[in-house]
Enzyme design. Structure first.
Site, PDB file in Angstrom:
ATOM      1  N   SER A 192       0.838  -1.206   0.000  1.00  0.00           N
ATOM      2  CA  SER A 192       0.000   0.000   0.000  1.00  0.00           C
ATOM      3  C   SER A 192       0.873   1.256   0.000  1.00  0.00           C
ATOM      4  CB  SER A 192      -0.957  -0.043   1.189  1.00  0.00           C
ATOM      5  OG  SER A 192      -1.959   0.940   1.081  1.00  0.00           O
ATOM      6  N   SER A 193       0.892   2.036   1.051  1.00  0.00           N
ATOM      7  CA  SER A 193       1.761   3.202   1.113  1.00  0.00           C
ATOM      8  C   SER A 193       3.209   2.815   0.853  1.00  0.00           C
ATOM      9  CB  SER A 193       1.638   3.876   2.479  1.00  0.00           C
ATOM     10  OG  SER A 193       2.589   4.904   2.630  1.00  0.00           O
TER      11      SER A 193
END
Length: 311
Positions: free
Chosen positions: A151-152
């Site tokens: 994700s991030s």
């Protein structure tokens, strides 16, 4: 794509469970995770933890492994399989922790202007400092440095591959977005972002240009790229996997049509894009039926194999 706060909260809760080590536990070993507080220039104010297996070659490879929003380096160590694989294959794992606070918790910076420039005053430069520390302190092999993230952390992986192609040999991105997809901090949260709401459907040429402009004087080899996404991801839409494929195949000068397809596992559909000599430069893997909860069991192993760390 419309999303509610309930969905976002549920997704974040799932990511925090993974970061806390609910999904996996590292194999028992004498080695342990250690924090490094003075690793060099740190404009992003990141924290660094490192896992150094007891059994390793004289010049071990290095893998950077990055968590999602709301997580931590220690949580990603406990909640992923990379440390166990490091014990098996003898590579060092660096686990950074993001400190920039957003509406989704602490996330790696991929939105600021500094995060889009080589040597900028933000998280990518801090991660490279960690790599340089591991090369000095543990005689890490500068020719075998890899990066992955969820994700991030996956978004930051794409940024690092674009900004520092001379540092990283390959990367594996879980639930990421193309480099430069987020215009600024106001655009970052999924509730308002043009990036994850389908407003960043650019041409392969435009995406590729963003990478080339990140380090315009570079003319060396590019890092190979592996991309993962769940086809039921309600936070970072599945459509962005194709945007990432468009970006990296364009960077390599490849067709957007895969050269081969297969299923490494029943629920994983893989498309591979090979260059001259049949070397796979880009591959994308769809996790059928999965939401925003990668990596799952076995995915780290496939990443390590893509890097060649299992040999």
């Amino acid at each position: 794509m419309n999303r509610t706060r309930t969905v976002i909260t549920a997704v974040l809760s799932g990511l925090l469970l993974i970061a806390a080590g609910i999904a996996f536990a590292p194999a028992a070993a004498a080695a342990s995770l250690s924090e490094v507080t003075d690793f060099g220039e740190n404009p992003g104010n990141l924290r660094m933890h490192v896992y150094v297996p007891d059994t390793r070659p004289a010049d071990p490879p290095i893998l950077v492994a990055m968590h999602g929003c709301g997580g931590s380096g220690t949580g990603f160590y406990s909640g992923s399989e990379f440390a166990a694989l490091a014990d098996r294959y003898g590579f060092i794992v660096i686990y950074p922790t993001a400190t920039k606070q957003t509406a989704m918790g602490n996330c790696f910076d991929v939105w600021s202007e500094a995060s889009k420039h080589r040597g900028g005053g933000s998280d990518p430069a801090s991660v490279v400092s960690m790599v340089e520390y591991a090369e000095r302190e543990y005689n890490g092999d500068p020719e075998r440095v890899y990066v992955t993230g969820s994700s991030s952390g996956g978004q930051e992986t794409n940024a690092l591959l674009a900004l520092y192609p001379d540092v990283f040999a390959a990367g594996s991105v879980y639930m990421g977005v193309p480099f430069t997809c987020f215009a600024n901090e106001a655009d970052f949260p999924p509730q308002t972002s043009k990036c994850v709401n389908g407003g960043m459907d650019q041409t392969p040429q435009a995406w590729g240009d963003a990478v080339r402009q990140a380090y315009p004087e570079y003319n060396g080899p590019r890092p190979r790229v592996q991309l993962w996404h769940g086809d039921r991801d309600s936070l970072v839409p599945y459509q962005l996997l194709q945007e990432e494929v468009d970006q990296w195949t364009n960077v390599f000068g490849l067709s957007q049509n895969p050269t081969s397809t297969d299923r490494p596992q029943a629920s994983w559909e893989r498309e591979r894009y090979a260059g001259a000599g049949g070397v796979v430069l880009v591959e994308s893997i769809t996790a059928i039926g999965s939401g925003h909860n990668l990596p799952q069991a076995g995915m780290a192993r496939l990443a390590v194999e893509f890097f060649g760390l299992h040999q």
